[in-house]
Design an enzyme around this catalytic site. Structure first.
Site, PDB file in Angstrom:
ATOM      1  CG  ASN A  71     -69.604  87.069  -0.584  1.00 32.47           C
ATOM      2  OD1 ASN A  71     -69.544  87.963  -1.092  1.00 32.47           O
ATOM      3  ND2 ASN A  71     -69.890  86.914   0.609  1.00 32.47           N
ATOM      4  CG  HIS A  88     -58.916  61.834   0.936  1.00 30.13           C
ATOM      5  ND1 HIS A  88     -58.776  62.284  -0.242  1.00 30.13           N
ATOM      6  CD2 HIS A  88     -57.854  62.331   1.676  1.00 30.13           C
ATOM      7  CE1 HIS A  88     -57.814  63.223  -0.610  1.00 30.13           C
ATOM      8  NE2 HIS A  88     -57.310  63.181   0.595  1.00 30.13           N
ATOM      9  CG  HIS A 214     -54.109  60.158   4.722  1.00 24.93           C
ATOM     10  ND1 HIS A 214     -52.888  61.013   4.837  1.00 24.93           N
ATOM     11  CD2 HIS A 214     -54.992  61.023   4.489  1.00 24.93           C
ATOM     12  CE1 HIS A 214     -53.038  62.147   4.725  1.00 24.93           C
ATOM     13  NE2 HIS A 214     -54.451  62.329   4.478  1.00 24.93           N
TER      14      HIS A 214
HETATM   15 ZN   LIG Z   1     -57.303  66.235   3.252  1.00 25.43          ZN
END
Ligand SMILES: [Zn+2]
Length: 266
Positions: A71, A88, A214
């Site tokens: 795949n 991030h 974060h």
């Molecule tokens: Zn994330």
């Protein structure tokens, strides 16, 4: 003298737990999968441009007489059970491939807030909660990975129930519990934990618009683990977690298989 050395060597060989060649005694552990499978139901952030896609390239008998299947898959980095690399939310911080492995393989502490989160979907873990947990289980050691258990994984893969809202393209109405900023600061800056994980879609709670948890974690090069499951199968302390994302060079995160080694009761 020689006899003493020979005897010492024999004693070592006869005791497999002292034989460094024996490796980890895996029979002493239950291996628990903390990962949701990737499929068409996999939950992504509402603003994600695409989701998980699996295209079949081959499946069936070949002219050579043997079976063959393969795949192609595609997905944004941040969906399903995945890692947030520090970059991030922090320019110059670690990318997925650069995270030191001792931040991804570590002793885990599990903080259970299922009751409070069940009563309040906007619940945020507080510094006082961390201190109360430590009053019961002992101080969180430097180098631990913290896993926040809210019970939200039971709602997977119902998007509306899990995220609090299922409007595509709009992340302004999300509601789910997670870490609060003050808890994150204690854990990251004082306890020097190596990673923050949770059984919800984000290490910031659903209503967050500034993503402070974060940012606190990323600034200290602490990665995040999101959309974990089966945290109810872990003890508060004593498990070892192995969380290895696919090694995307320069990545901001990526899908991750997370497992825990849980000591069996003897
Ligand atoms: Zn994330």
């Amino acid at each position: 003298m020689l006899l003493v050395i020979v005897a010492a060597c024999q004693a070592r060989d006869e005791n497999p737990t002292r034989n460094s060649n024996a490796g980890i005694d895996l029979a002493a552990y239950e291996i628990v999968d903390l990962t949701h499978a990737l499929n068409e139901q996999t939950i992504f952030w509402p603003t994600s441009p695409t989701t998980f896609k699996l295209d079949r390239l081959a499946y069936g008998p070949t002219p050579g007489g043997y079976f063959y299947s393969a795949n192609a898959f595609s997905m944004p980095e941040h969906g399903g059970t995945h890692l947030d690399a520090p970059i991030h939310f922090a320019e110059g911080a670690h990318t997925t491939d650069a995270i030191p492995l001792d931040r991804l393989v570590a002793p885990a502490v599990v903080i259970d807030v299922t009751e409070r989160a069940g009563a309040d979907p906007d619940y945020r873990l507080s510094a006082a909660d961390v201190e109360a947990w430590e009053g019961e289980h002992g101080r969180i050691p430097n180098g631990a990975m913290v896993l926040l258990r809210t019970g939200w994984s039971q709602r997977w893969p119902d998007r509306k129930s899990y995220l609090g809202d299922d409007t595509r393209g709009d992340a302004s109405k999300l509601r789910f519990p997670s870490y609060g900023e003050d808890a994150a600061r204690v854990l990251v800056e004082q306890r020097r934990v190596v990673a923050l994980g949770a059984d919800v879609a984000s290490i910031d709670y659903g209503r967050s618009t500034d993503f402070l948890v974060h940012r606190v974690a990323a600034a200290a090069n602490v990665p995040g683990l999101e959309n974990l499951t089966a945290l109810d199968r872990l003890p508060a302390t004593g498990a070892t977690v192995i969380a290895l994302p696919i090694k995307i060079e320069g990545g901001s995160g990526g899908p991750v298989r997370v497992i825990a080694l849980v000591p069996r009761a003897r």
